[in-house]
Design an enzyme around this catalytic site. Sequence first.
Site, mmCIF file in Angstrom:
data_model
loop_
_atom_site.group_PDB
_atom_site.id
_atom_site.type_symbol
_atom_site.label_atom_id
_atom_site.label_comp_id
_atom_site.label_asym_id
_atom_site.label_seq_id
_atom_site.Cartn_x
_atom_site.Cartn_y
_atom_site.Cartn_z
ATOM 1 C CE LYS A 102 -6.731 -13.500 18.404
ATOM 2 N NZ LYS A 102 -8.204 -13.499 18.613
ATOM 3 C CG ASN B 296 -2.294 0.580 0.897
ATOM 4 O OD1 ASN B 296 -2.392 1.641 0.281
ATOM 5 N ND2 ASN B 296 -3.353 -0.104 1.317
ATOM 6 C CG HIS C 150 23.971 2.356 10.787
ATOM 7 N ND1 HIS C 150 24.925 2.730 9.870
ATOM 8 C CD2 HIS C 150 22.786 2.800 10.303
ATOM 9 C CE1 HIS C 150 24.354 3.393 8.886
ATOM 10 N NE2 HIS C 150 23.048 3.437 9.112
ATOM 11 C CB THR D 282 12.999 -6.189 17.471
ATOM 12 O OG1 THR D 282 12.355 -6.832 18.593
ATOM 13 C CG2 THR D 282 12.607 -4.720 17.446
ATOM 14 C CE LYS D 283 9.889 -11.577 20.575
ATOM 15 N NZ LYS D 283 9.949 -12.029 21.988
#
Length: 230
Positions: free
Chosen positions: A228, A128, A158, A210-211
């Site tokens: 969930k 989008n 970085h 982030t994971k």
Amino acid sequence: MIAKIISRLKDGDSTYNIASTYSSGEWFVILYERGFQILRGFIAKIFLLKTKGLCFKGRNVIIKHRSLFSSGRNLILDGNVFINALSENGISFGNNVTISRNCTLICTGVISHKGGVGITIGNNTGINSYCYLGGQGGIEIGDNVIIGPQVKIFSENHDFSDASIIIKNQGVTRLGVKIESDCWIGSGATILDGVILKKRTIVAAGSVVTKNFEENSLIGGVPAKLIKKI
């Protein structure tokens, strides 16, 4: 009739249906715009844009390093899309990919660090408006993925571990980002380098991922956590 034509363009997708009722005037505007997009796409293909089938190209679309860009059938590039495919492997799209208005796809941020893996997007995936994809370390997106507006995906990070050296001189790490098929990334989400989202993952709007997460997960938050299983 129009639904049948679009279904045929979408590799014979028998499930495609136009649920809304449009007036003749509304259809005229839609088809008028699409007609000019097809014309621009045809001209772009003359100038070595490597796409199969129809290409719908909006106004002010910029594609740099066209030799490194390729697409399957029925590509839609809406207005003001910017693509820079400069990288080792370039940018490759499957069939029926849509890139909406004001999106940026870039594989090399600075000349001193040429992008490596680039960006690949599978079949029937839609991105989008106002999204940013930084493919320096590689972005792989599967089939039938929905990406909402203003989503940002970064495949480079970085280094900053050495306090005696300014951050911009410490180099970068590139782990890449992988989004498997049938995922939905909500509006304004940010996905950082090294993330793998398995099939059928839903990312809530505004999340920062982030994971890695397993398939069939609904995730959200800053940083994103499992809400969930679905």
